[in-house]
Motif scaffolding. Sequence first.
Motif, PDB file in Angstrom:
ATOM      1  N   SER A  81       0.835  -1.214   0.000  1.00  0.00           N
ATOM      2  CA  SER A  81       0.000   0.000   0.000  1.00  0.00           C
ATOM      3  C   SER A  81       0.861   1.252   0.000  1.00  0.00           C
ATOM      4  CB  SER A  81      -0.931  -0.009   1.220  1.00  0.00           C
ATOM      5  OG  SER A  81      -1.753  -1.155   1.224  1.00  0.00           O
ATOM      6  N   LEU A  82       1.818   1.275  -0.890  1.00  0.00           N
ATOM      7  CA  LEU A  82       2.775   2.383  -0.924  1.00  0.00           C
ATOM      8  C   LEU A  82       2.087   3.694  -1.250  1.00  0.00           C
ATOM      9  CD1 LEU A  82       5.747   0.533  -2.559  1.00  0.00           C
ATOM     10  CD2 LEU A  82       5.872   1.830  -0.425  1.00  0.00           C
ATOM     11  N   LYS A  83       2.604   4.754  -0.649  1.00  0.00           N
ATOM     12  CA  LYS A  83       2.076   6.104  -0.826  1.00  0.00           C
ATOM     13  C   LYS A  83       3.183   6.998  -1.393  1.00  0.00           C
ATOM     14  CE  LYS A  83      -0.683   5.578   3.410  1.00  0.00           C
ATOM     15  NZ  LYS A  83      -0.968   6.153   4.747  1.00  0.00           N
ATOM     16  N   PRO A  84       2.825   8.074  -2.048  1.00  0.00           N
ATOM     17  CA  PRO A  84       3.856   8.990  -2.572  1.00  0.00           C
ATOM     18  C   PRO A  84       4.804   9.481  -1.483  1.00  0.00           C
ATOM     19  CG  PRO A  84       1.763   9.493  -3.565  1.00  0.00           C
ATOM     20  CD  PRO A  84       1.487   8.454  -2.515  1.00  0.00           C
ATOM     21  N   GLU A  85       4.299   9.627  -0.263  1.00  0.00           N
ATOM     22  CA  GLU A  85       5.171  10.097   0.822  1.00  0.00           C
ATOM     23  C   GLU A  85       6.164   9.040   1.291  1.00  0.00           C
ATOM     24  OE1 GLU A  85       1.816  10.205   0.703  1.00  0.00           O
ATOM     25  OE2 GLU A  85       0.924   9.866   2.705  1.00  0.00           O
ATOM     26  N   ASP A  86       6.081   7.823   0.759  1.00  0.00           N
ATOM     27  CA  ASP A  86       7.082   6.802   1.047  1.00  0.00           C
ATOM     28  C   ASP A  86       8.304   6.954   0.137  1.00  0.00           C
ATOM     29  OD1 ASP A  86       4.392   4.473   1.473  1.00  0.00           O
ATOM     30  OD2 ASP A  86       5.609   5.393   3.063  1.00  0.00           O
ATOM     31  N   THR A  87       8.229   7.848  -0.800  1.00  0.00           N
ATOM     32  CA  THR A  87       9.346   8.091  -1.711  1.00  0.00           C
ATOM     33  C   THR A  87      10.584   8.542  -0.948  1.00  0.00           C
ATOM     34  OG1 THR A  87       7.938   8.627  -3.591  1.00  0.00           O
ATOM     35  CG2 THR A  87      10.159   9.557  -3.607  1.00  0.00           C
ATOM     36  N   GLY A  88      11.730   7.983  -1.331  1.00  0.00           N
ATOM     37  CA  GLY A  88      12.966   8.387  -0.686  1.00  0.00           C
ATOM     38  C   GLY A  88      14.076   7.385  -0.935  1.00  0.00           C
ATOM     39  N   THR A  89      15.201   7.664  -0.320  1.00  0.00           N
ATOM     40  CA  THR A  89      16.336   6.752  -0.367  1.00  0.00           C
ATOM     41  C   THR A  89      16.271   5.860   0.865  1.00  0.00           C
ATOM     42  OG1 THR A  89      17.693   8.376  -1.525  1.00  0.00           O
ATOM     43  CG2 THR A  89      18.831   6.577  -0.409  1.00  0.00           C
ATOM     44  N   TYR A  90      16.259   4.564   0.633  1.00  0.00           N
ATOM     45  CA  TYR A  90      16.162   3.600   1.724  1.00  0.00           C
ATOM     46  C   TYR A  90      17.541   3.000   1.982  1.00  0.00           C
ATOM     47  CZ  TYR A  90      11.103   3.897   1.860  1.00  0.00           C
ATOM     48  OH  TYR A  90       9.816   4.350   2.026  1.00  0.00           O
ATOM     49  N   ILE A  91      17.897   2.957   3.248  1.00  0.00           N
ATOM     50  CA  ILE A  91      19.223   2.516   3.657  1.00  0.00           C
ATOM     51  C   ILE A  91      19.078   1.424   4.711  1.00  0.00           C
ATOM     52  CG2 ILE A  91      21.443   3.252   4.621  1.00  0.00           C
ATOM     53  CD1 ILE A  91      20.408   6.186   3.981  1.00  0.00           C
ATOM     54  N   GLY A 100      20.865  -2.952  20.900  1.00  0.00           N
ATOM     55  CA  GLY A 100      21.012  -2.163  19.687  1.00  0.00           C
ATOM     56  C   GLY A 100      19.748  -1.480  19.226  1.00  0.00           C
ATOM     57  N   CYS A 101      18.646  -2.225  19.184  1.00  0.00           N
ATOM     58  CA  CYS A 101      17.400  -1.626  18.710  1.00  0.00           C
ATOM     59  C   CYS A 101      16.912  -0.545  19.670  1.00  0.00           C
ATOM     60  CB  CYS A 101      16.323  -2.697  18.537  1.00  0.00           C
ATOM     61  SG  CYS A 101      16.485  -3.673  17.031  1.00  0.00           S
ATOM     62  N   HIS A 102      17.094  -0.803  20.962  1.00  0.00           N
ATOM     63  CA  HIS A 102      16.636   0.169  21.962  1.00  0.00           C
ATOM     64  C   HIS A 102      17.411   1.479  21.819  1.00  0.00           C
ATOM     65  CE1 HIS A 102      15.020   1.658  25.724  1.00  0.00           C
ATOM     66  NE2 HIS A 102      16.250   1.934  26.127  1.00  0.00           N
ATOM     67  N   ARG A 103      18.657   1.404  21.478  1.00  0.00           N
ATOM     68  CA  ARG A 103      19.474   2.615  21.359  1.00  0.00           C
ATOM     69  C   ARG A 103      19.115   3.406  20.115  1.00  0.00           C
ATOM     70  NH1 ARG A 103      25.666   1.115  23.170  1.00  0.00           N
ATOM     71  NH2 ARG A 103      25.165  -0.097  25.017  1.00  0.00           N
ATOM     72  N   GLY A 104      18.550   2.758  19.104  1.00  0.00           N
ATOM     73  CA  GLY A 104      18.120   3.473  17.918  1.00  0.00           C
ATOM     74  C   GLY A 104      19.129   3.446  16.788  1.00  0.00           C
ATOM     75  N   TYR A 105      18.614   3.671  15.586  1.00  0.00           N
ATOM     76  CA  TYR A 105      19.443   3.524  14.393  1.00  0.00           C
ATOM     77  C   TYR A 105      20.580   4.546  14.340  1.00  0.00           C
ATOM     78  CZ  TYR A 105      17.112   7.583  12.335  1.00  0.00           C
ATOM     79  OH  TYR A 105      16.645   8.843  12.082  1.00  0.00           O
ATOM     80  N   SER A 106      20.438   5.672  15.025  1.00  0.00           N
ATOM     81  CA  SER A 106      21.492   6.696  14.969  1.00  0.00           C
ATOM     82  C   SER A 106      22.785   6.198  15.594  1.00  0.00           C
ATOM     83  CB  SER A 106      21.038   7.981  15.656  1.00  0.00           C
ATOM     84  OG  SER A 106      20.793   7.764  17.030  1.00  0.00           O
ATOM     85  N   THR A 107      22.704   5.137  16.380  1.00  0.00           N
ATOM     86  CA  THR A 107      23.902   4.580  16.996  1.00  0.00           C
ATOM     87  C   THR A 107      24.488   3.425  16.193  1.00  0.00           C
ATOM     88  OG1 THR A 107      22.702   2.958  18.352  1.00  0.00           O
ATOM     89  CG2 THR A 107      22.960   5.172  19.267  1.00  0.00           C
ATOM     90  N   PHE A 108      23.847   3.048  15.113  1.00  0.00           N
ATOM     91  CA  PHE A 108      24.308   1.915  14.315  1.00  0.00           C
ATOM     92  C   PHE A 108      25.651   2.225  13.665  1.00  0.00           C
ATOM     93  CE2 PHE A 108      19.979  -0.289  13.377  1.00  0.00           C
ATOM     94  CZ  PHE A 108      19.747  -0.352  14.730  1.00  0.00           C
ATOM     95  N   GLY A 109      26.527   1.251  13.643  1.00  0.00           N
ATOM     96  CA  GLY A 109      27.861   1.462  13.104  1.00  0.00           C
ATOM     97  C   GLY A 109      28.052   0.998  11.679  1.00  0.00           C
ATOM     98  N   PHE A 110      27.085   0.240  11.165  1.00  0.00           N
ATOM     99  CA  PHE A 110      27.248  -0.317   9.828  1.00  0.00           C
ATOM    100  C   PHE A 110      26.066   0.104   8.953  1.00  0.00           C
ATOM    101  CE2 PHE A 110      30.624  -2.554  11.621  1.00  0.00           C
ATOM    102  CZ  PHE A 110      30.203  -3.154  12.795  1.00  0.00           C
ATOM    103  N   TRP A 111      26.384   0.762   7.868  1.00  0.00           N
ATOM    104  CA  TRP A 111      25.356   1.281   6.968  1.00  0.00           C
ATOM    105  C   TRP A 111      25.639   0.808   5.548  1.00  0.00           C
ATOM    106  CZ3 TRP A 111      21.680   5.448   8.187  1.00  0.00           C
ATOM    107  CH2 TRP A 111      21.631   5.723   9.569  1.00  0.00           C
ATOM    108  N   GLY A 112      24.596   0.417   4.851  1.00  0.00           N
ATOM    109  CA  GLY A 112      24.725   0.047   3.450  1.00  0.00           C
ATOM    110  C   GLY A 112      24.542   1.257   2.555  1.00  0.00           C
ATOM    111  N   GLN A 113      24.595   1.006   1.268  1.00  0.00           N
ATOM    112  CA  GLN A 113      24.364   2.095   0.333  1.00  0.00           C
ATOM    113  C   GLN A 113      22.867   2.351   0.234  1.00  0.00           C
ATOM    114  OE1 GLN A 113      24.132  -0.929  -0.620  1.00  0.00           O
ATOM    115  NE2 GLN A 113      23.100  -1.137  -2.595  1.00  0.00           N
ATOM    116  N   GLY A 114      22.468   3.515  -0.129  1.00  0.00           N
ATOM    117  CA  GLY A 114      21.055   3.823  -0.260  1.00  0.00           C
ATOM    118  C   GLY A 114      20.513   3.363  -1.602  1.00  0.00           C
ATOM    119  N   ILE A 115      19.243   2.975  -1.588  1.00  0.00           N
ATOM    120  CA  ILE A 115      18.586   2.633  -2.839  1.00  0.00           C
ATOM    121  C   ILE A 115      17.310   3.462  -2.961  1.00  0.00           C
ATOM    122  CG2 ILE A 115      19.530   0.326  -3.092  1.00  0.00           C
ATOM    123  CD1 ILE A 115      16.998  -0.777  -1.857  1.00  0.00           C
TER     124      ILE A 115
END
Length: 121
Positions: A81-91, A100-115
């Motif tokens: 049920s995708l919406k136009p506001e879902d548009t963006g770069t997903y990482i 890890g999850c409790h601390r939130g994604y801003s603390t994550f050390g490993f990031w992939g490329q955006g799609i």
Amino acid sequence: QLVASGGGSVQAGESLTLACVESKFTDLTCMGWIRQAPGKEHEGVALIERDGRTRYSDAVKGRFTISKDDAKNTMYLKMSSLKPEDTGTYICAATINDNGCHRGYSTFGFWGQGIQVTVSS
């Protein structure tokens, strides 16, 4: 190393599934998907803990499903049920930190490329 795939352009109401393969680390405590719309800051979309528990942002709850296949070292994000506001770069991103999850994604050390995901009305 995290490698994402599955982005593309769809019409509103359609579905799309993203995949993220983790090729190097086997002791991740939390993985997740973050997105960034044009001109906006990063936004956490969904998280999945090592034991499979999941968390979603209010914007996607009920429409998106995060999952993982440990045998394939792959995390998925099924977007319905995708919406136009879902548009963006997903990482995709991950962490080996305790709680890890409790601390939130801003603390994550490993990031992939955006799609790119583009949803047209």
